[in-house]
Design an enzyme around this catalytic site. Structure first.
Site, PDB file in Angstrom:
ATOM      1  N   MET A  34     -23.290 -30.386  39.754  1.00  0.00           N
ATOM      2  CA  MET A  34     -22.192 -30.692  38.855  1.00  0.00           C
ATOM      3  C   MET A  34     -21.742 -29.441  38.119  1.00  0.00           C
ATOM      4  SD  MET A  34     -23.057 -34.343  37.117  1.00  0.00           S
ATOM      5  CE  MET A  34     -21.503 -34.260  36.219  1.00  0.00           C
ATOM      6  N   CYS A  35     -20.662 -29.574  37.373  1.00  0.00           N
ATOM      7  CA  CYS A  35     -20.104 -28.493  36.586  1.00  0.00           C
ATOM      8  C   CYS A  35     -19.622 -29.071  35.264  1.00  0.00           C
ATOM      9  CB  CYS A  35     -18.918 -27.848  37.303  1.00  0.00           C
ATOM     10  SG  CYS A  35     -19.247 -27.278  38.983  1.00  0.00           S
ATOM     11  N   ARG A  36     -19.030 -28.244  34.461  1.00  0.00           N
ATOM     12  CA  ARG A  36     -18.237 -28.665  33.311  1.00  0.00           C
ATOM     13  C   ARG A  36     -16.859 -28.036  33.488  1.00  0.00           C
ATOM     14  NH1 ARG A  36     -20.445 -32.975  30.980  1.00  0.00           N
ATOM     15  NH2 ARG A  36     -20.363 -33.231  33.244  1.00  0.00           N
TER      16      ARG A  36
ATOM     17  N   VAL B 270     -17.391 -23.989  34.375  1.00  0.00           N
ATOM     18  CA  VAL B 270     -18.714 -23.372  34.406  1.00  0.00           C
ATOM     19  C   VAL B 270     -19.520 -24.146  35.441  1.00  0.00           C
ATOM     20  CG1 VAL B 270     -18.707 -22.377  32.095  1.00  0.00           C
ATOM     21  CG2 VAL B 270     -19.439 -24.744  32.379  1.00  0.00           C
TER      22      VAL B 270
ATOM     23  N   ASN C 297     -15.241 -31.367  38.991  1.00  0.00           N
ATOM     24  CA  ASN C 297     -16.582 -31.577  38.460  1.00  0.00           C
ATOM     25  C   ASN C 297     -17.219 -32.701  39.262  1.00  0.00           C
ATOM     26  OD1 ASN C 297     -18.908 -32.051  36.930  1.00  0.00           O
ATOM     27  ND2 ASN C 297     -17.814 -33.332  35.471  1.00  0.00           N
TER      28      ASN C 297
END
Length: 245
Positions: free
Chosen positions: A1-3, A87, A114
């Site tokens: 996952m990411c933000r 990110v 995301n």
């Protein structure tokens, strides 16, 4: 996952978007509160905007945002009415390199995702490639499900939301052909004039996504709220959002 996060409104310094808020996107790289998987987003970061010629511009680095020595100078120097940031927490098996680092840009669009598509390389990747026009397919440089999703969005026609909806309809139909596959599908896409986003998932709860309609005079969509202002509202799962300056 990411933000992921995006801003649209009056010109905003990059540092005010990226790392000045108490729970900024940069802070979420090491102190995310609502991650469904992983604990840090240390596999690179990036930010996109539109240059004076109206075309997308992207800065990406494979270092975590806290280790990139360019952040301070960029944050103090750049001010734009639109930002899209990411990110990254890399999905296992998908390399930590420049080609796989978001945001992505192409055909006048900037895109951030995301989430992940479970077992993407062995299930949907060939289906996506077969769906794409050669002119779009040949622009794929990495191997992430995110970049393939962006290629599918670029393949569609209509408004940004219509293109997002058509892409997710295709992906859901293909996922349904496999038993118990999961996908997290939070997406932000922009053409420089408007932002479109969706909070979505398949066979699992959708990742967090919030919207603020008057954050420092503009709109913000973000995986996690930047601060404790009461204007932050959670996006309803499977809801599409369109924001125009």
């Amino acid at each position: 996952m990411c933000r992921i996060a995006a801003y649209l409104g009056p010109a905003c310094p990059l540092r005010d978007f990226l790392d000045a808020p108490p729970h900024s996107l940069a802070r979420q790289s090491w102190d995310a509160r609502e991650m469904a998987s992983a604990t840090v987003n240390a596999d690179g970061w990036g930010v996109g905007w539109y240059a004076d010629d109206g075309q997308p511009a992207i800065y990406r680095h494979t270092l975590p945002v806290w280790a990139d020595g360019n952040v301070d100078a960029l944050g103090r120097s750049l001010s734009r009415p639109l930002w899209v940031g990411n990110v990254r927490s890399a999905t296992p098996g998908l390399g930590t390199d420049h080609a796989n680092t978001q945001p992505f840009a192409g055909n006048g669009l900037i895109f951030a995702h995301n989430g992940y598509i479970q077992h993407f390389a062995h299930t949907l990747r060939a289906r996506v490639r077969a769906e794409l026009d050669p002119a779009i397919e040949q622009t794929i440089n990495g191997n992430t499900d995110s970049e393939y999703l962006f290629a599918l969005v670029r393949q569609q026609s209509g408004s940004l939301v219509e293109r997002l909806r058509a892409t997710l309809d295709l992906v859901r139909a293909w996922l349904a052909e496999h038993d118990d596959l999961k996908a997290l599908l939070n997406i932000i896409v922009t053409d420089g004039r408007e932002l479109a986003a969706v909070r979505s998932a398949f066979n699992t709860p959708a990742p967090s996504l919030y919207i603020h309609e008057n954050w420092r005079g503009g709109f913000v969509i973000a995986s996690e709220a930047f601060d404790t202002d009461p204007g932050w509202q959670a996006v309803v799962p499977e809801r599409f959002v369109t924001l125009r300056a």
